[in-house]
Design a protein around this motif. Structure first.
Motif, PDB file in Angstrom:
ATOM      1  N   LEU A  23       0.835  -1.204   0.000  1.00  0.00           N
ATOM      2  CA  LEU A  23       0.000   0.000   0.000  1.00  0.00           C
ATOM      3  C   LEU A  23       0.869   1.252   0.000  1.00  0.00           C
ATOM      4  O   LEU A  23       0.602   2.207  -0.737  1.00  0.00           O
ATOM      5  CB  LEU A  23      -0.938   0.007   1.213  1.00  0.00           C
ATOM      6  N   THR A  35      -3.901   1.215  -5.227  1.00  0.00           N
ATOM      7  CA  THR A  35      -4.201   1.672  -3.862  1.00  0.00           C
ATOM      8  C   THR A  35      -5.621   1.313  -3.489  1.00  0.00           C
ATOM      9  O   THR A  35      -5.880   0.795  -2.402  1.00  0.00           O
ATOM     10  CB  THR A  35      -3.979   3.194  -3.759  1.00  0.00           C
ATOM     11  N   LEU A  39      -6.685  -1.259  -0.477  1.00  0.00           N
ATOM     12  CA  LEU A  39      -7.560  -0.806   0.609  1.00  0.00           C
ATOM     13  C   LEU A  39      -8.798  -1.696   0.707  1.00  0.00           C
ATOM     14  O   LEU A  39      -9.206  -2.088   1.800  1.00  0.00           O
ATOM     15  CB  LEU A  39      -7.963   0.656   0.397  1.00  0.00           C
ATOM     16  N   THR A  45      -3.727   0.879   6.846  1.00  0.00           N
ATOM     17  CA  THR A  45      -3.320   2.246   6.532  1.00  0.00           C
ATOM     18  C   THR A  45      -2.457   2.858   7.620  1.00  0.00           C
ATOM     19  O   THR A  45      -1.779   3.852   7.380  1.00  0.00           O
ATOM     20  CB  THR A  45      -4.551   3.150   6.325  1.00  0.00           C
ATOM     21  N   THR A  54       3.243   7.049   6.918  1.00  0.00           N
ATOM     22  CA  THR A  54       2.133   6.193   6.509  1.00  0.00           C
ATOM     23  C   THR A  54       1.953   6.311   4.996  1.00  0.00           C
ATOM     24  O   THR A  54       2.555   7.174   4.345  1.00  0.00           O
ATOM     25  CB  THR A  54       0.822   6.611   7.189  1.00  0.00           C
ATOM     26  N   LEU A  56      -0.610   7.513   3.487  1.00  0.00           N
ATOM     27  CA  LEU A  56      -1.171   8.844   3.226  1.00  0.00           C
ATOM     28  C   LEU A  56      -0.070   9.897   3.166  1.00  0.00           C
ATOM     29  O   LEU A  56      -0.011  10.706   2.243  1.00  0.00           O
ATOM     30  CB  LEU A  56      -2.201   9.206   4.304  1.00  0.00           C
ATOM     31  N   LEU A  76      -7.288   7.190   1.016  1.00  0.00           N
ATOM     32  CA  LEU A  76      -6.429   6.901   2.166  1.00  0.00           C
ATOM     33  C   LEU A  76      -6.944   7.566   3.431  1.00  0.00           C
ATOM     34  O   LEU A  76      -6.982   6.950   4.493  1.00  0.00           O
ATOM     35  CB  LEU A  76      -4.994   7.330   1.873  1.00  0.00           C
ATOM     36  N   ASN A  80      -8.223   5.661   6.739  1.00  0.00           N
ATOM     37  CA  ASN A  80      -7.572   5.979   8.010  1.00  0.00           C
ATOM     38  C   ASN A  80      -8.621   6.321   9.062  1.00  0.00           C
ATOM     39  O   ASN A  80      -8.565   5.855  10.186  1.00  0.00           O
ATOM     40  CB  ASN A  80      -6.604   7.159   7.858  1.00  0.00           C
TER      41      ASN A  80
END
Length: 90
Positions: A23, A35, A39, A45, A54, A56, A76, A80
């Motif tokens: 990821l 991505t 997810l 995440t 991370t 993100l 993202l 999260n």
């Protein structure tokens, strides 16, 4: 992609020698479809790499924040937020 077999093997969040997961790599490279698939398969995440970034943060750091729309960041951030809510209820 190899997401389903990887998920089935319990290796979806395996990291490389820099601490990056699939990821994180997809987010860093701006691979929106990959991505999204990671997810959807349940990739974590909240993992951080060796630099404590991370997925993100990596997406932002590598300039993937101004797409049309900025779908990578929205995905993202959304995941999260959802995961944080689930963890706080546990």
């Amino acid at each position: 992609m190899l997401i389903a077999p990887t998920q089935a093997a319990g290796a979806l969040d395996v990291v490389d020698d820099t601490g990056s997961s699939a990821l994180m790599t997809a987010a860093k490279k701006g691979l929106v479809s990959a991505t999204e698939q990671l997810l959807a398969a349940g990739a974590k995440t909240e993992l951080t790499d060796a630099s404590r970034m991370t997925a993100l943060v990596l997406a932002i750091a590598h300039g993937h924040y101004d797409g049309d729309p900025p779908s990578m960041l929205l995905m993202l951030a959304s995941f999260n937020h959802k995961r944080a809510n689930r963890l706080s209820r546990a």
